[in-house]
Design a protein around this motif. Structure first.
Motif, PDB file in Angstrom:
ATOM      1  N   ALA A 130      -4.117  -7.217  -9.968  1.00 25.01           N
ATOM      2  CA  ALA A 130      -4.550  -6.171  -9.035  1.00 25.01           C
ATOM      3  C   ALA A 130      -5.538  -6.710  -8.010  1.00 25.01           C
ATOM      4  O   ALA A 130      -5.400  -6.465  -6.801  1.00 25.01           O
ATOM      5  CB  ALA A 130      -5.168  -5.016  -9.811  1.00 25.01           C
ATOM      6  N   MET A 131      -6.539  -7.455  -8.479  1.00 27.57           N
ATOM      7  CA  MET A 131      -7.559  -7.982  -7.569  1.00 27.57           C
ATOM      8  C   MET A 131      -6.967  -8.935  -6.547  1.00 27.57           C
ATOM      9  O   MET A 131      -7.257  -8.849  -5.346  1.00 27.57           O
ATOM     10  CB  MET A 131      -8.651  -8.691  -8.373  1.00 27.57           C
ATOM     11  N   THR A 132      -6.137  -9.880  -7.011  1.00 27.02           N
ATOM     12  CA  THR A 132      -5.594 -10.881  -6.082  1.00 27.02           C
ATOM     13  C   THR A 132      -4.643 -10.247  -5.071  1.00 27.02           C
ATOM     14  O   THR A 132      -4.609 -10.650  -3.901  1.00 27.02           O
ATOM     15  CB  THR A 132      -4.864 -12.001  -6.844  1.00 27.02           C
ATOM     16  N   THR A 133      -3.884  -9.238  -5.500  1.00 26.44           N
ATOM     17  CA  THR A 133      -2.950  -8.591  -4.574  1.00 26.44           C
ATOM     18  C   THR A 133      -3.699  -7.875  -3.463  1.00 26.44           C
ATOM     19  O   THR A 133      -3.317  -7.955  -2.285  1.00 26.44           O
ATOM     20  CB  THR A 133      -2.040  -7.599  -5.328  1.00 26.44           C
ATOM     21  N   LEU A 134      -4.768  -7.168  -3.814  1.00 26.59           N
ATOM     22  CA  LEU A 134      -5.558  -6.479  -2.792  1.00 26.59           C
ATOM     23  C   LEU A 134      -6.345  -7.469  -1.928  1.00 26.59           C
ATOM     24  O   LEU A 134      -6.465  -7.282  -0.714  1.00 26.59           O
ATOM     25  CB  LEU A 134      -6.496  -5.471  -3.451  1.00 26.59           C
ATOM     26  N   MET A 135      -6.852  -8.525  -2.551  1.00 30.83           N
ATOM     27  CA  MET A 135      -7.583  -9.544  -1.787  1.00 30.83           C
ATOM     28  C   MET A 135      -6.675 -10.247  -0.786  1.00 30.83           C
ATOM     29  O   MET A 135      -7.110 -10.655   0.290  1.00 30.83           O
ATOM     30  CB  MET A 135      -8.196 -10.575  -2.737  1.00 30.83           C
ATOM     31  N   ALA A 136      -5.397 -10.403  -1.136  1.00 29.41           N
ATOM     32  CA  ALA A 136      -4.468 -11.172  -0.313  1.00 29.41           C
ATOM     33  C   ALA A 136      -4.336 -10.603   1.098  1.00 29.41           C
ATOM     34  O   ALA A 136      -4.152 -11.363   2.063  1.00 29.41           O
ATOM     35  CB  ALA A 136      -3.095 -11.230  -0.987  1.00 29.41           C
ATOM     36  N   SER A 137      -4.417  -9.295   1.226  1.00 32.59           N
ATOM     37  CA  SER A 137      -4.278  -8.695   2.551  1.00 32.59           C
ATOM     38  C   SER A 137      -5.360  -9.198   3.504  1.00 32.59           C
ATOM     39  O   SER A 137      -5.142  -9.247   4.724  1.00 32.59           O
ATOM     40  CB  SER A 137      -4.334  -7.168   2.449  1.00 32.59           C
ATOM     41  N   VAL A 138      -6.505  -9.577   2.958  1.00 31.98           N
ATOM     42  CA  VAL A 138      -7.602 -10.094   3.779  1.00 31.98           C
ATOM     43  C   VAL A 138      -7.561 -11.623   3.852  1.00 31.98           C
ATOM     44  O   VAL A 138      -7.599 -12.209   4.938  1.00 31.98           O
ATOM     45  CB  VAL A 138      -8.971  -9.643   3.211  1.00 31.98           C
ATOM     46  N   THR A 139      -7.451 -12.281   2.698  1.00 33.20           N
ATOM     47  CA  THR A 139      -7.547 -13.740   2.668  1.00 33.20           C
ATOM     48  C   THR A 139      -6.373 -14.425   3.374  1.00 33.20           C
ATOM     49  O   THR A 139      -6.561 -15.427   4.060  1.00 33.20           O
ATOM     50  CB  THR A 139      -7.649 -14.255   1.222  1.00 33.20           C
ATOM     51  N   VAL A 140      -5.168 -13.889   3.209  1.00 34.38           N
ATOM     52  CA  VAL A 140      -4.008 -14.492   3.877  1.00 34.38           C
ATOM     53  C   VAL A 140      -4.120 -14.315   5.389  1.00 34.38           C
ATOM     54  O   VAL A 140      -3.864 -15.255   6.159  1.00 34.38           O
ATOM     55  CB  VAL A 140      -2.687 -13.887   3.352  1.00 34.38           C
ATOM     56  N   THR A 141      -4.518 -13.132   5.820  1.00 38.31           N
ATOM     57  CA  THR A 141      -4.685 -12.875   7.254  1.00 38.31           C
ATOM     58  C   THR A 141      -5.726 -13.809   7.861  1.00 38.31           C
ATOM     59  O   THR A 141      -5.487 -14.443   8.903  1.00 38.31           O
ATOM     60  CB  THR A 141      -5.092 -11.409   7.499  1.00 38.31           C
ATOM     61  N   LEU A 142      -6.883 -13.916   7.208  1.00 38.52           N
ATOM     62  CA  LEU A 142      -7.937 -14.793   7.718  1.00 38.52           C
ATOM     63  C   LEU A 142      -7.515 -16.260   7.666  1.00 38.52           C
ATOM     64  O   LEU A 142      -7.852 -17.043   8.560  1.00 38.52           O
ATOM     65  CB  LEU A 142      -9.226 -14.589   6.916  1.00 38.52           C
ATOM     66  N   GLY A 143      -6.764 -16.636   6.630  1.00 38.29           N
ATOM     67  CA  GLY A 143      -6.304 -18.018   6.507  1.00 38.29           C
ATOM     68  C   GLY A 143      -5.360 -18.408   7.631  1.00 38.29           C
ATOM     69  O   GLY A 143      -5.512 -19.475   8.241  1.00 38.29           O
ATOM     70  N   ILE A 144      -4.377 -17.550   7.923  1.00 36.94           N
ATOM     71  CA  ILE A 144      -3.446 -17.838   9.020  1.00 36.94           C
ATOM     72  C   ILE A 144      -4.189 -17.891  10.349  1.00 36.94           C
ATOM     73  O   ILE A 144      -3.953 -18.777  11.185  1.00 36.94           O
ATOM     74  CB  ILE A 144      -2.335 -16.765   9.072  1.00 36.94           C
ATOM     75  N   PHE A 145      -5.105 -16.942  10.536  1.00 39.39           N
ATOM     76  CA  PHE A 145      -5.888 -16.913  11.776  1.00 39.39           C
ATOM     77  C   PHE A 145      -6.687 -18.205  11.941  1.00 39.39           C
ATOM     78  O   PHE A 145      -6.700 -18.808  13.025  1.00 39.39           O
ATOM     79  CB  PHE A 145      -6.832 -15.704  11.749  1.00 39.39           C
ATOM     80  N   ALA A 146      -7.345 -18.665  10.869  1.00 40.22           N
ATOM     81  CA  ALA A 146      -8.144 -19.887  10.929  1.00 40.22           C
ATOM     82  C   ALA A 146      -7.275 -21.111  11.218  1.00 40.22           C
ATOM     83  O   ALA A 146      -7.644 -21.968  12.035  1.00 40.22           O
ATOM     84  CB  ALA A 146      -8.916 -20.068   9.618  1.00 40.22           C
ATOM     85  N   LEU A 147      -6.136 -21.209  10.570  1.00 34.27           N
ATOM     86  CA  LEU A 147      -5.250 -22.358  10.764  1.00 34.27           C
ATOM     87  C   LEU A 147      -4.704 -22.388  12.189  1.00 34.27           C
ATOM     88  O   LEU A 147      -4.553 -23.457  12.787  1.00 34.27           O
ATOM     89  CB  LEU A 147      -4.109 -22.327   9.754  1.00 34.27           C
ATOM     90  N   PHE A 162       0.827  -1.212   0.000  1.00 32.63           N
ATOM     91  CA  PHE A 162       0.000   0.000   0.000  1.00 32.63           C
ATOM     92  C   PHE A 162       0.862   1.263   0.000  1.00 32.63           C
ATOM     93  O   PHE A 162       0.469   2.296  -0.550  1.00 32.63           O
ATOM     94  CB  PHE A 162      -0.954  -0.016   1.191  1.00 32.63           C
ATOM     95  N   ILE A 163       2.048   1.195   0.596  1.00 34.38           N
ATOM     96  CA  ILE A 163       2.983   2.314   0.518  1.00 34.38           C
ATOM     97  C   ILE A 163       3.394   2.530  -0.940  1.00 34.38           C
ATOM     98  O   ILE A 163       3.512   3.669  -1.408  1.00 34.38           O
ATOM     99  CB  ILE A 163       4.221   2.053   1.407  1.00 34.38           C
ATOM    100  N   GLY A 164       3.608   1.443  -1.669  1.00 33.59           N
ATOM    101  CA  GLY A 164       3.935   1.542  -3.091  1.00 33.59           C
ATOM    102  C   GLY A 164       2.840   2.234  -3.882  1.00 33.59           C
ATOM    103  O   GLY A 164       3.116   3.073  -4.758  1.00 33.59           O
ATOM    104  N   ILE A 165       1.589   1.892  -3.578  1.00 33.59           N
ATOM    105  CA  ILE A 165       0.458   2.556  -4.239  1.00 33.59           C
ATOM    106  C   ILE A 165       0.481   4.060  -3.946  1.00 33.59           C
ATOM    107  O   ILE A 165       0.320   4.896  -4.840  1.00 33.59           O
ATOM    108  CB  ILE A 165      -0.881   1.946  -3.759  1.00 33.59           C
ATOM    109  N   ALA A 166       0.710   4.412  -2.671  1.00 36.14           N
ATOM    110  CA  ALA A 166       0.705   5.816  -2.264  1.00 36.14           C
ATOM    111  C   ALA A 166       1.857   6.589  -2.912  1.00 36.14           C
ATOM    112  O   ALA A 166       1.668   7.717  -3.386  1.00 36.14           O
ATOM    113  CB  ALA A 166       0.797   5.912  -0.743  1.00 36.14           C
ATOM    114  N   LEU A 167       3.044   5.995  -2.934  1.00 33.13           N
ATOM    115  CA  LEU A 167       4.204   6.675  -3.512  1.00 33.13           C
ATOM    116  C   LEU A 167       3.999   6.957  -4.997  1.00 33.13           C
ATOM    117  O   LEU A 167       4.398   8.014  -5.506  1.00 33.13           O
ATOM    118  CB  LEU A 167       5.465   5.837  -3.304  1.00 33.13           C
ATOM    119  N   LYS A 168       3.372   6.003  -5.714  1.00 26.75           N
ATOM    120  CA  LYS A 168       3.115   6.212  -7.139  1.00 26.75           C
ATOM    121  C   LYS A 168       2.083   7.315  -7.344  1.00 26.75           C
ATOM    122  O   LYS A 168       2.230   8.173  -8.222  1.00 26.75           O
ATOM    123  CB  LYS A 168       2.626   4.901  -7.767  1.00 26.75           C
TER     124      LYS A 168
END
Length: 315
Positions: free
Chosen positions: A292-309, A22-28
């Motif tokens: 673009a979609m998968t990169t933004l989705m990853a911030s949610v899905t990876v977090t929830l996946g680790i939490f669930a596991l 997200f810092i990369g998005i902001a800097l651009k």
């Protein structure tokens, strides 16, 4: 450990990685970095700093722990299964012209940067060393299977295996793995000044690569994304990680092994997929939207996946 503490520990792993995106998005958007910087920095990461990071992580690794043959074999088989499942779904639901792009976007993850960054954040040296060996499998399979999928649905395209093999053999990440193995196998140590300098150089890799990923994302183009892009993104970030991680658990993987597999399975679509689609004059807008979609989705899905596991006690 209560749920809030468990979730906080999960955020400690994922937030540092996705914050850099997200810092990369902001800097651009601020105009502080431009396309020339992104191109140069991405080239530096791929050709120099990431190979250095992989080399040093393997040199410092205990090969008896990092070289996990069952883990490597399962990852290879799971990747092939993901590829076939994506292809089968595309054959049923996706217009023919977009099938190859859909398949590549749905199974090809950004393990070299996002997966490795998450592995390092979660498991430290083990994540870097075992993850680096997994990258060897990743590079070979992703490149080979992507060429097959794209060539199958692009008129006038053929699978050039000689060219593909040449690119794999000359891949800097593959070369760094093979270069490091003798040092690790025979316990050859490098001079301390060389290790220190190498660590300084390698430390550029993950923040620089993640910033470049963020800077290349186009939120405006994502708003115009098609149902095909959304379907491929859902397949990549939800369906395939869940099925593959469940299969790994049923096969007896747990703890660090299962966590590492999940992080690689759950990585967003690799930016290299766009380059390959562009090279064959395919639907680059679709490829860009999936990334673009998968990169933004990853911030949610990876977090929830680790939490669930962790909640299940599997990792």
């Amino acid at each position: 450990m209560d749920l809030l503490e468990l979730f906080t520990r999960t955020l400690d792993v994922t937030l540092p990685v996705f914050a850099m995106v997200f810092i990369g998005i902001a800097l651009k958007r601020l105009g502080w970095i431009d396309s020339a910087f992104i191109s140069t920095a991405s080239s530096l990461v791929f050709k120099a700093t990431l190979p250095t990071l992989i080399f040093l992580s393997l040199v410092k690794a205990d090969l008896s722990v990092a070289l996990d043959v069952p883990l490597l074999l399962f990852f290879a088989l799971a990747t092939l299964g993901q590829f076939l499942l994506s292809w089968g779904w595309a054959h049923l639901r996706v217009p023919r012209a977009d099938r190859g792009i859909y398949v590549q976007g749905a199974f090809r993850g950004n393990c070299g940067v996002v997966g490795l960054a998450l592995a390092a954040g979660m498991y430290g040296n083990y994540g870097l060393s075992a993850g680096s060996l997994l990258l060897g499998v990743v590079i070979v399979m992703y490149n080979a299977l992507s060429v097959v999928a794209l060539a199958a649905y692009q008129p006038g395209q053929a699978t050039d295996w000689r060219s593909l093999l040449g690119h794999i053999i000359k891949n800097p990440l593959i070369l760094s793995v093979f270069a490091a193995l003798p040092f690790t196998a025979f316990s050859v140590s490098l001079p301390s000044w060389m290790m220190t300098s190498g660590n300084y150089f390698a430390s550029l890799t993950l923040p620089l690569a993640l910033i470049c990923i963020g800077a290349t994302l186009s939120v405006s183009s994502m708003r115009e994304g098609s149902q095909v892009a959304l379907s491929a993104s859902s397949m990549k970030m939800v369906v395939l990680p869940v099925l593959s991680t469940l299969a790994a658990w049923l096969m007896g993987f747990s703890g660090n092994q299962l966590g590492l597999l999940f992080l690689f399975f759950a990585s967003p679509t690799a930016a290299a997929s766009f380059v390959m689609v562009k090279a064959i004059n395919g639907n680059v807008a679709l490829a860009a939207n999936i990334i673009a979609m998968t990169t933004l989705m990853a911030s949610v899905t990876v977090t929830l996946g680790i939490f669930a596991l962790r909640l299940l006690g599997w990792i």
